[in-house]
Design a protein around this motif. Structure first.
Motif, short mmCIF file in Angstrom:
data_model
loop_
_atom_site.label_atom_id
_atom_site.label_comp_id
_atom_site.label_asym_id
_atom_site.label_seq_id
_atom_site.Cartn_x
_atom_site.Cartn_y
_atom_site.Cartn_z
N GLU A 74 -9.54 12.73 1.65
CA GLU A 74 -8.12 12.47 2.12
C GLU A 74 -6.87 13.29 1.52
OE1 GLU A 74 -10.20 10.54 0.35
OE2 GLU A 74 -9.24 9.66 -1.29
N HIS A 75 -7.04 13.96 0.29
CA HIS A 75 -6.00 14.56 -0.20
C HIS A 75 -5.86 16.16 0.33
CE1 HIS A 75 -6.26 12.10 -4.17
NE2 HIS A 75 -5.80 11.43 -3.23
N THR A 188 -3.01 10.88 -7.80
CA THR A 188 -3.84 9.51 -7.87
C THR A 188 -3.54 8.91 -9.03
OG1 THR A 188 -5.78 8.61 -7.08
CG2 THR A 188 -6.08 10.52 -8.64
N HIS A 235 2.08 8.58 -3.90
CA HIS A 235 0.55 8.95 -3.58
C HIS A 235 0.21 8.02 -2.59
CE1 HIS A 235 -3.06 10.90 -4.58
NE2 HIS A 235 -3.46 9.67 -4.20
N ASP A 239 -1.97 9.30 0.51
CA ASP A 239 -3.20 8.91 1.14
C ASP A 239 -3.13 8.42 2.60
OD1 ASP A 239 -4.64 9.26 -1.17
OD2 ASP A 239 -4.51 7.21 -2.00
N HIS A 262 -7.24 3.04 1.61
CA HIS A 262 -8.16 3.69 2.63
C HIS A 262 -8.74 2.99 3.61
CE1 HIS A 262 -7.52 6.99 -0.06
NE2 HIS A 262 -8.23 6.41 -1.04
#
Ligand code: ZN
Length: 285
Positions: A74-75, A188, A235, A239, A262
């Motif tokens: 994801e990052h 994160t 953050h 995401d 997520h």
């Protein structure tokens, strides 16, 4: 807007947040209309960055097909989405994308350093036409069409950290161009009293104060403190931007969410693609 790739190959090495495994990562320019593809060099297999290939979303977004997985994508995907990188080949020699400093800053810095290459072919985008929503027992996510005075991707998130951190909201209007400074530095995070649980689940084996904010008694225990006052919420935006890029194209619309993660964003994409009336593929301006 045109499609873009990288001007040159970039190398990174680091460790996976959850597996703790060492990994070499290479980002290579890719041809127009190829999208983002992950290659497991050690297995000689590839996986497209697409929501259809999501294997699990527990504490990270993990792709996988045929005994081949690439975890915590994801990052890196967030950096690609934030910088409008349409096409890139991502080569790894292990199963998890390195966590670097816990944000997408290093990916963004290196991509900007080698340069972004315009591929002189139109970039398509997904324009949200109808409201789509996914609810679960603790939160929700929804995608809505932009109103007349909204452009690009707009994100409004709320969270409730249940007494572990002050409740926060964040509103990002038209992310276009603002990603490197507003979002990419946000790391994160985790809560001190949940670390033992995560370890017992065989997670965060590579986690440390070098790649995550740890909150205890409402404050970060990291000696350097926070990079932004609302770094945790930023953050969450990072995401969301990364997970939404599993749609395969930039999204034009508005994302509202409560306690997003997520799992919610992935399921929201599944809802979006259930009905072709929910969206329209357009040539982006
Ligand atoms: Zn994250």
């Amino acid at each position: 807007m045109d499609q873009n790739t990288l001007s040159d190959t970039i190398h990174f090495d680091g460790i996976g947040l959850h597996t703790g495994l060492k990994v070499n990562l290479e980002l290579r320019p890719a041809k127009e209309n190829s999208g983002i593809t992950f290659y497991r060099k050690d297995l000689n297999k590839k996986i497209k960055a697409n929501w259809k290939n999501v294997m699990s979303t527990k504490f990270s977004t993990n792709l996988g097909t045929n005994n081949c997985s690439v975890k915590t994508v994801e990052h890196l995907l967030s950096a690609f989405a934030g910088l409008h990188i349409s096409n890139c080949d991502v080569i790894v020699d292990n199963e998890e994308i390195p966590i670097m400093d816990g944000s997408s800053k290093l990916f963004v810095d290196e991509i900007l350093k080698v340069g972004i290459k315009n591929q002189n072919i139109k970039q398509k985008a997904i324009e949200i036409k109808k409201k789509v929503r996914f609810d679960c027992d603790y939160g929700f996510g929804e995608l809505l069409p932009n109103t007349q005075n909204e452009e690009g991707l707009n994100i409004f998130l709320q969270s409730s950290f249940d007494g572990k951190y002050e409740d926060q909201t964040i509103n990002i209007e038209n992310l276009n161009g603002g990603y490197p400074s507003k979002i990419s530095h946000a790391r994160t995070f985790g809560f001190f009293n949940e670390i033992e649980y995560l370890k017992s689940q065989n997670l965060i084996k590579g986690g440390s104060l070098d790649n995550a904010i740890v909150i205890k008694d409402l404050k970060p225990i990291n000696p350097e403190g926070l990079r932004y006052k609302n770094e945790l919420m930023r953050h969450k935006v990072l995401d969301v931007v990364g997970d939404l890029y599993l749609s395969g194209l930039p999204i034009i619309g508005k994302y509202n969410g409560f306690k997003t993660g997520h799992y919610i964003t992935y399921n929201l994409l599944k809802e979006l693609f259930k009905n072709e009336n929910n969206y329209k593929i357009i040539n982006s301006n």
